[in-house]
Write a protein that holds these residues in place. Structure first.
Motif, mmCIF file in Angstrom:
data_model
loop_
_atom_site.group_PDB
_atom_site.id
_atom_site.type_symbol
_atom_site.label_atom_id
_atom_site.label_comp_id
_atom_site.label_asym_id
_atom_site.label_seq_id
_atom_site.Cartn_x
_atom_site.Cartn_y
_atom_site.Cartn_z
ATOM 1 N N ILE A 173 -4.572 -0.815 -2.989
ATOM 2 C CA ILE A 173 -4.354 0.145 -1.945
ATOM 3 C C ILE A 173 -5.350 0.709 -1.925
ATOM 4 C CG2 ILE A 173 -2.486 1.354 -1.791
ATOM 5 C CD1 ILE A 173 -1.571 -1.509 -1.867
ATOM 6 N N PRO A 174 -5.551 1.432 -0.555
ATOM 7 C CA PRO A 174 -6.902 2.238 0.401
ATOM 8 C C PRO A 174 -6.511 3.605 -0.262
ATOM 9 C CG PRO A 174 -5.488 1.128 2.407
ATOM 10 C CD PRO A 174 -4.973 0.718 0.464
ATOM 11 N N GLU A 175 -4.913 3.916 -0.266
ATOM 12 C CA GLU A 175 -4.922 5.925 -0.503
ATOM 13 C C GLU A 175 -5.372 5.829 -1.832
ATOM 14 O OE1 GLU A 175 -1.320 4.303 2.208
ATOM 15 O OE2 GLU A 175 -2.801 3.292 0.812
ATOM 16 N N THR A 176 -4.974 5.062 -2.922
ATOM 17 C CA THR A 176 -4.820 5.238 -4.887
ATOM 18 C C THR A 176 -5.712 4.266 -5.121
ATOM 19 O OG1 THR A 176 -3.219 3.486 -4.459
ATOM 20 C CG2 THR A 176 -2.552 5.720 -4.179
ATOM 21 N N SER B 57 2.469 -3.000 -2.328
ATOM 22 C CA SER B 57 2.523 -2.886 -3.678
ATOM 23 C C SER B 57 3.568 -3.601 -4.933
ATOM 24 C CB SER B 57 2.144 -1.686 -4.228
ATOM 25 O OG SER B 57 3.253 -0.679 -3.070
ATOM 26 N N CYS B 58 4.683 -3.860 -3.806
ATOM 27 C CA CYS B 58 5.518 -4.550 -4.605
ATOM 28 C C CYS B 58 5.884 -5.801 -4.358
ATOM 29 C CB CYS B 58 6.913 -3.955 -4.873
ATOM 30 S SG CYS B 58 7.359 -3.041 -2.809
ATOM 31 N N GLN B 59 7.270 -6.264 -4.818
ATOM 32 C CA GLN B 59 7.443 -7.646 -4.409
ATOM 33 C C GLN B 59 9.218 -7.746 -4.502
ATOM 34 O OE1 GLN B 59 6.325 -11.655 -6.007
ATOM 35 N NE2 GLN B 59 4.873 -11.283 -5.472
ATOM 36 N N HIS B 60 10.252 -8.131 -3.201
ATOM 37 C CA HIS B 60 11.310 -8.192 -3.516
ATOM 38 C C HIS B 60 11.905 -9.137 -3.417
ATOM 39 C CE1 HIS B 60 10.336 -8.177 0.926
ATOM 40 N NE2 HIS B 60 11.504 -8.527 1.330
ATOM 41 N N ARG C 86 3.699 10.191 -0.543
ATOM 42 C CA ARG C 86 3.135 10.717 -1.415
ATOM 43 C C ARG C 86 4.070 9.964 -2.810
ATOM 44 N NH1 ARG C 86 3.225 15.277 -5.547
ATOM 45 N NH2 ARG C 86 3.883 15.910 -3.733
ATOM 46 N N ALA C 87 5.448 9.954 -2.186
ATOM 47 C CA ALA C 87 6.528 9.401 -3.262
ATOM 48 C C ALA C 87 6.558 8.183 -2.927
ATOM 49 C CB ALA C 87 8.341 10.553 -2.661
ATOM 50 N N LEU C 88 5.991 7.403 -1.670
ATOM 51 C CA LEU C 88 6.617 6.214 -1.591
ATOM 52 C C LEU C 88 5.165 5.451 -2.565
ATOM 53 C CD1 LEU C 88 7.214 3.891 -0.035
ATOM 54 C CD2 LEU C 88 5.668 4.104 1.348
ATOM 55 N N LEU C 89 4.153 5.640 -1.952
ATOM 56 C CA LEU C 89 2.659 5.633 -3.419
ATOM 57 C C LEU C 89 3.202 5.828 -4.975
ATOM 58 C CD1 LEU C 89 -0.510 6.727 -1.024
ATOM 59 C CD2 LEU C 89 0.412 5.028 -1.285
#
Length: 322
Positions: A231-234, A291-294, A79-82
């Motif tokens: 993003i499937p979870e959210t 959900s993010c680039q680096h 959940r924190a990662l999302l």
């Protein structure tokens, strides 16, 4: 009223963020939601969490990483990662085995097919050792999601500091949900149905011997992914094009494709979407590659920097339902 044609935006692309008439030039507050409105925002009970920016990046304390974390703790970490897209863990004096055990709790571990040709010092198929020094200069200083040239790009990655330079070598992440949210609504509508082609030939292929290319090319052909991924979870919508691997927008003329990608790339590089990690010994970063680039700063040459990265296999990207 119909939205303006795509070229209304594209002819401004070379001037992004320079004049008030730019379609994407936003001055003053530039704040997106961290999560969708219906996200579960209960406090975390298994660990302490300290945000680093308003939308992306949080430090987690009170945990020792490994394969023995309780299921309840893993659920809260997910959940924190999302919510925060990238999590930072300090003071993790763990070895490669504990690193692997922690990563394996999140899914199947990924084997990178190209690193044995492009990154010296590989000793395990599922652990990518990124060793940079005076002999092997860093080349990861380009904004990217990992392995988007794959039909199933990585879900996430766990990066552990093995050896850090005296100064420099920071890593940055950019929030692709915030970047999408702060696009104009008519531009969102324009890019919603688009697909982009991703490939590895112009990146890894440039550093590989021809016999390796001939062996691997049939296994990893160009793939197409939605420009806007869900993003499937959210249900969160994120931009899913990157400078390292995206080749073109499918179905657009070359000039229009290049201009649109240039505009989106410059947009996602805004500092308001970013978080920056200054590495310390025994630091671990865990991020959602969807959900993010680096971007890995290459400012420490010729000092030495060694990282171990383990990636988790992801799902095939899904776009906006039409």
């Amino acid at each position: 009223m119909s939205s303006p044609p795509l070229m209304t935006y594209l002819h401004h692309a070379p001037l992004l963020f320079t004049t008030p008439t730019d379609p994407l030039a936003a001055f003053g507050p530039l704040v997106a939601r961290r999560t969708p409105e219906d996200f579960d925002s209960r406090p975390y009970e298994s660990f302490s969490l300290a945000p680093v920016t308003p939308t992306i990046g949080a430090e987690i304390s009170g945990l020792r990483l490994g394969g023995d974390l309780p299921d309840e703790t893993l659920a809260e970490l997910r959940r924190a990662l999302l919510e925060w897209k990238v999590l930072f863990f300090r003071d993790q004096a763990i070895d490669r085995a504990a690193h692997r055990d922690f990563a394996a709790r999140w899914g199947e571990l990924e084997t990178h097919p190209f690193f044995k040709y492009t990154q010296p010092g590989q000793s395990a198929g599922d652990v990518a050792t990124l060793a940079k020094d005076v002999k092997t200069a860093a080349a990861e200083n380009i904004w990217h999601n990992d392995v988007t040239w794959h039909t199933h790009p990585s879900f996430a990655a766990v990066l552990r500091a093995v050896e850090i330079p005296p100064v420099g070598g920071d890593t940055l992440w950019a929030d692709m949900g915030a970047a999408y949210d702060l696009l104009p609504d008519d531009l969102k509508a324009r890019i919603a149905p688009l697909l982009a082609e991703h490939d590895w030939m112009q990146s890894f292929g440039r550093a590989m011997p021809q016999d390796a290319i001939d062996l691997l090319r049939p296994k990893f052909m160009p793939v197409q992914h939605p420009v806007v991924r869900v993003i499937p979870e959210t249900g969160r919508r994120v931009l899913f094009v990157n400078m390292a691997f995206t080749q073109r927008i499918v179905g657009l003329p070359e000039a229009e494709s290049n201009a649109l990608l240039t505009m989106l790339y410059r947009h996602v590089q805004r500092p308001e979407f970013q978080v920056r990690l200054r590495w310390q010994p025994n630091t671990v970063a865990f991020w959602d590659n969807r959900s993010c680039q680096h971007y890995a700063n290459s400012d420490y040459y010729p000092a030495r920097r060694v990282m171990d990265r383990i990636s988790i296999v992801g799902e095939r990207p899904v776009g906006i339902a039409r």
